[in-house]
Design a protein around this motif. Structure first.
Motif, PDB file in Angstrom:
ATOM      1  N   GLY A 168       0.817  -1.115   0.023  1.00  0.00           N
ATOM      2  CA  GLY A 168       0.029   0.044  -0.042  1.00  0.00           C
ATOM      3  C   GLY A 168       0.874   1.353  -0.095  1.00  0.00           C
ATOM      4  O   GLY A 168       0.622   2.173  -0.778  1.00  0.00           O
ATOM      5  N   VAL A 169       1.825   1.274   0.814  1.00  0.00           N
ATOM      6  CA  VAL A 169       2.763   2.532   0.913  1.00  0.00           C
ATOM      7  C   VAL A 169       3.321   2.673  -0.506  1.00  0.00           C
ATOM      8  O   VAL A 169       3.700   3.705  -0.995  1.00  0.00           O
ATOM      9  N   THR A 170       3.927   1.620  -0.929  1.00  0.00           N
ATOM     10  CA  THR A 170       4.666   1.827  -2.173  1.00  0.00           C
ATOM     11  C   THR A 170       3.854   2.215  -3.254  1.00  0.00           C
ATOM     12  O   THR A 170       4.309   3.101  -4.042  1.00  0.00           O
ATOM     13  N   VAL A 171       2.626   1.669  -3.248  1.00  0.00           N
ATOM     14  CA  VAL A 171       1.637   2.050  -4.464  1.00  0.00           C
ATOM     15  C   VAL A 171       1.329   3.380  -4.336  1.00  0.00           C
ATOM     16  O   VAL A 171       1.440   4.296  -5.321  1.00  0.00           O
ATOM     17  N   ALA A 172       1.122   4.013  -3.141  1.00  0.00           N
ATOM     18  CA  ALA A 172       0.976   5.230  -2.916  1.00  0.00           C
ATOM     19  C   ALA A 172       1.955   6.175  -3.475  1.00  0.00           C
ATOM     20  O   ALA A 172       1.676   7.298  -4.027  1.00  0.00           O
ATOM     21  N   GLN A 173       3.197   5.754  -3.246  1.00  0.00           N
ATOM     22  CA  GLN A 173       4.407   6.599  -3.455  1.00  0.00           C
ATOM     23  C   GLN A 173       4.583   6.626  -5.024  1.00  0.00           C
ATOM     24  O   GLN A 173       4.752   7.878  -5.491  1.00  0.00           O
ATOM     25  N   VAL A 174       4.308   5.380  -5.431  1.00  0.00           N
ATOM     26  CA  VAL A 174       4.372   5.453  -6.958  1.00  0.00           C
ATOM     27  C   VAL A 174       3.239   6.286  -7.809  1.00  0.00           C
ATOM     28  O   VAL A 174       3.693   7.145  -8.636  1.00  0.00           O
ATOM     29  N   VAL A 175       2.157   6.063  -7.158  1.00  0.00           N
ATOM     30  CA  VAL A 175       1.052   7.119  -7.998  1.00  0.00           C
ATOM     31  C   VAL A 175       1.199   8.423  -7.663  1.00  0.00           C
ATOM     32  O   VAL A 175       1.330   9.023  -8.618  1.00  0.00           O
ATOM     33  N   ALA A 176       1.832   8.743  -6.550  1.00  0.00           N
ATOM     34  CA  ALA A 176       2.164  10.242  -6.068  1.00  0.00           C
ATOM     35  C   ALA A 176       3.211  10.682  -6.983  1.00  0.00           C
ATOM     36  O   ALA A 176       3.209  11.803  -7.743  1.00  0.00           O
ATOM     37  N   ALA A 177       4.411   9.896  -7.501  1.00  0.00           N
ATOM     38  CA  ALA A 177       5.306  10.207  -8.109  1.00  0.00           C
ATOM     39  C   ALA A 177       5.108  10.453  -9.424  1.00  0.00           C
ATOM     40  O   ALA A 177       5.307  11.332 -10.380  1.00  0.00           O
ATOM     41  N   ALA A 178       3.868   9.618 -10.025  1.00  0.00           N
ATOM     42  CA  ALA A 178       3.544   9.693 -11.283  1.00  0.00           C
ATOM     43  C   ALA A 178       2.659  11.095 -11.512  1.00  0.00           C
ATOM     44  O   ALA A 178       2.831  11.586 -12.512  1.00  0.00           O
ATOM     45  N   LEU A 179       1.878  11.306 -10.614  1.00  0.00           N
ATOM     46  CA  LEU A 179       1.205  12.444 -10.344  1.00  0.00           C
ATOM     47  C   LEU A 179       2.151  13.847 -10.724  1.00  0.00           C
ATOM     48  O   LEU A 179       2.063  14.645 -11.431  1.00  0.00           O
ATOM     49  N   ARG A 180       3.169  13.654  -9.988  1.00  0.00           N
ATOM     50  CA  ARG A 180       4.186  14.920  -9.709  1.00  0.00           C
ATOM     51  C   ARG A 180       4.917  15.082 -11.177  1.00  0.00           C
ATOM     52  O   ARG A 180       5.029  16.041 -11.854  1.00  0.00           O
ATOM     53  N   ARG A 181       5.224  13.924 -11.886  1.00  0.00           N
ATOM     54  CA  ARG A 181       5.671  13.916 -13.161  1.00  0.00           C
ATOM     55  C   ARG A 181       4.725  14.594 -14.287  1.00  0.00           C
ATOM     56  O   ARG A 181       5.070  15.473 -15.110  1.00  0.00           O
ATOM     57  N   ARG A 182       3.353  14.207 -14.087  1.00  0.00           N
ATOM     58  CA  ARG A 182       2.391  14.598 -14.975  1.00  0.00           C
ATOM     59  C   ARG A 182       2.184  16.120 -14.770  1.00  0.00           C
ATOM     60  O   ARG A 182       2.172  16.956 -15.703  1.00  0.00           O
ATOM     61  N   ASP A 183       1.620  16.635 -13.706  1.00  0.00           N
ATOM     62  CA  ASP A 183       1.363  17.878 -13.081  1.00  0.00           C
ATOM     63  C   ASP A 183       2.479  18.996 -12.701  1.00  0.00           C
ATOM     64  O   ASP A 183       2.174  20.073 -12.502  1.00  0.00           O
ATOM     65  N   GLY A 184       3.628  18.204 -12.544  1.00  0.00           N
ATOM     66  CA  GLY A 184       4.762  19.267 -11.935  1.00  0.00           C
ATOM     67  C   GLY A 184       4.612  19.393 -10.573  1.00  0.00           C
ATOM     68  O   GLY A 184       3.529  18.862 -10.005  1.00  0.00           O
ATOM     69  N   PRO A 185       5.398  20.000  -9.698  1.00  0.00           N
ATOM     70  CA  PRO A 185       5.424  20.125  -8.492  1.00  0.00           C
ATOM     71  C   PRO A 185       4.235  21.045  -7.996  1.00  0.00           C
ATOM     72  O   PRO A 185       4.029  21.867  -8.617  1.00  0.00           O
ATOM     73  N   ARG A 186       3.510  20.651  -6.978  1.00  0.00           N
ATOM     74  CA  ARG A 186       2.605  21.480  -6.239  1.00  0.00           C
ATOM     75  C   ARG A 186       3.092  22.683  -5.833  1.00  0.00           C
ATOM     76  O   ARG A 186       4.117  22.911  -5.494  1.00  0.00           O
TER      77      ARG A 186
END
Lengths: 319, 98
Positions: free
Chosen positions: B79-97
Motif C-alpha cells: 500500500g505504501v509503495t503504490v501510494a508513493q508510485v502513484v504520487a510520483a507519477a502525478l508529480r511527473r504529469r502535473d509538475g511540483p505542487r
C-alpha cells in the motif's frame, strides 16, 4: 433471506458492475485495471462457492499475471499509436465482436440455467480414490493423477506461447534481451519494495506449491507468485531480462514438461502405462513433477510479459 | 473469556469497517488526486489493521494469528509503495505542487 444471501447477491452485483465498467472504459489501461479488480472480486465469488483452489488461481493468474500482461500491452500500444487501438477498429468489427460475445454468454447461460434432473458428479469417485494417490487435496489429485495428461498438455501450451512471443523478434535482436520496461533501476519506495518483497514472495510461493498436495494451493498458484517476484525485479530494472539464447533459461522452461514426460514414461515400465503412477510411488513422483513445473511456470509467465528480444546480443559472451 | 474475545472482535472489526467506509467516502468526495490517495492509504492502514486486530482472538492457533499479522504487514508494504508510485507519477504529469 439471510444476511449471508444478501452479501452473496451484493457480491454478484459488484462483479457484474465491475465487468460492465471494464467493457465501457474508454482507455485501454483503465480497462486493464478494471479487469484486475474484476478478477479479485471473482476470486471472492469462488471462495463463497467453497472452491479455494480456483480462487487462488483466479487471483494469481487470472487477475495478477494476466492483469500485468494487459497493462504492459496497453502501455506498449499507447507508445505505438497516439489515437489508441480503439480508433482503428471499424464499426463492423465491433458489432461482430459484440455478437460473438453475446452468443457465447447466451450459450453459457442456457447451459447453466437449463433444468437438470440428475447432476452427474464425479466428486464421490474423485474422493474415493484419493487414498491411492497419497494426496490430501482432491483438486491436486484431479490435476496430477486422474487428469495428468491434460495438465501436461497445458504446460506444453505455455511453451508454445513463449515461442510465439519470441518469434516476434527482429532478426538482429534474436538471441538478445528484451528491452527495458522502465526508465532505470527504481529508487525510493519502489526500489525498497523490489528488494524487500522477493525473499518473502519466494518463500510464500514455494509454501503454496508445497501445501498444494494436502491443502488449497498447487504448482500453478505457487509458480505464479514466483513469476510475480521475477517480474517485479525485471520490471523495476533491478535485474536485466534474460537473453533468449541463454541455455539455463531454456532448460528451466522445458524442465517441467520434460520431467512430466519422463516420469509419465516410467509408467510404461513399472505401471499400467503412460502417466499411470505406480502404486505407493504416486505422491513422491507427483511432488517431483510439480517441483519442476513450478520452476517452468515461474520462468514462462514473466517471459510472456517481458516480450520478444529487442536488443542485439552483446557479442559471444551472452550468459 | 470467550465473550470478552468476541466483544474485542466485534468492536475492532466494526471500527476497521468504519475506517474503510471513511476511506471510500474520501476517495469519492475529495477534490484532487493526492488527497484521494491520502484517504485511501488511511483505509488500508488503520482499517485493515483494526480488522486484523479484531480477528486475532478468533484465529485459533498462534500460526494462524501470525499469518493474519503477516497479511497486514504485506498490505502495508504494498500500500505504501503504490501510494508513493502513484504520487510520483502525478508529480511527473502535473509538475511540483505550488
Amino acid at each position: 433471506m439471510s444476511l449471508i444471501d444478501i452479501l452473496d447477491i451484493a457480491l454478484a452485483l459488484v462483479v457484474l458492475a465491475v465487468a460492465g465498467w471494464t467493457i465501457a472504459a474508454r482507455d485501454s489501461f483503465a480497462a486493464a485495471v478494471g479487469y484486475v479488480a474484476y478478477g479479485l472480486m471473482l476470486s471472492l465469488v469462488w471462495l463463497r462457492l467453497s472452491a479455494p483452489d480456483v480462487a487462488l488461481t483466479e487471483a494469481a493468474i487470472g487477475s495478477g499475471v494476466t492483469g500485468v500482461l494487459l497493462m504492459t500491452a496497453a502501455v506498449r500500444l499507447r507508445r505505438t499509436s497516439q489515437s489508441g487501438a480503439d480508433a482503428s477498429l471499424r464499426t463492423a468489427t465491433r458489432i461482430a465482436a459484440a455478437l460473438l460475445c453475446l452468443v457465447v454468454t447466451g450459450a453459457l447461460a442456457a447451459v447453466i440455467l437449463a433444468p437438470v434432473d440428475i447432476v452427474a458428479s464425479l466428486a464421490p469417485a474423485a474422493a474415493g480414490h484419493l487414498a491411492s494417490t497419497g494426496l490430501g487435496n482432491p483438486v491436486t489429485a484431479v490435476l496430477m493423477a486422474y487428469r495428468a495428461f491434460d495438465t501436461m498438455l497445458e504446460k506444453g501450451v505455455l511453451i508454445m506461447a513463449v515461442i510465439a512471443v519470441w518469434s516476434l523478434a527482429d532478426d538482429r535482436a534474436w538471441g538478445g534481451r528484451a528491452g527495458p520496461l522502465s526508465r532505470g533501476p527504481a529508487d525510493g519506495a519502489l526500489g525498497l519494495l523490489t528488494r524487500l518483497l522477493p525473499p518473502i514472495g519466494i518463500v510464500v510461493g514455494i509454501h503454496i506449491a508445497w501445501a498444494g498436495a494436502d491443502q488449497p494451493g498447487g504448482a500453478f498458484q505457487g509458480g505464479a507468485l514466483l513469476a510475480a517476484m521475477a517480474l517485479l525485479v525485471v520490471m523495476t530494472g533491478l535485474v536485466k531480462a534474460p537473453a533468449v539464447a541463454s541455455r539455463w533459461l531454456r532448460i528451466v522452461i522445458v524442465a517441467g514438461p520434460a520431467t512430466f514426460i519422463l516420469a509419465g514414461s516410467l509408467g510404461f515400465a513399472i505401471a499400467a502405462g503412460f502417466l499411470a503412477w505406480p502404486a505407493g510411488w504416486a505422491k513422491p513422483l507427483i511432488l517431483v513433477v510439480e517441483a519442476f513445473m513450478v520452476l517452468s511456470i515461474a520462468a514462462t509467465l514473466p517471459l510472456l510479459v517481458i516480450g520478444p528480444p529487442q536488443r542485439p546480443p552483446a557479442g559471444r559472451d551472452t550468459p | 473469556m470467550s465473550l470478552l474475545a468476541d466483544i474485542v472482535t466485534v468492536v475492532a472489526v466494526c471500527a476497521g469497517a468504519l475506517f474503510f467506509l471513511a476511506g471510500t467516502v474520501g476517495l469519492l468526495r475529495l477534490p484532487d488526486s493526492l488527497s484521494r490517495l491520502h484517504a485511501l492509504t488511511k483505509a488500508d492502514n488503520l482499517g485493515l489493521g483494526l480488522i486484523v486486530l479484531g480477528l486475532l482472538p478468533q484465529a485459533g492457533s498462534v500460526l494462524a494469528a501470525l499469518k493474519l499479522v503477516a497479511v497486514w504487514g504485506l498490505v502495508q508494504l504494498s500500500g505504501v509503495t503504490v501510494a508513493q508510485v502513484v504520487a510520483a507519477a502525478l508529480r511527473r504529469r502535473d509538475g511540483p505542487r505550488p
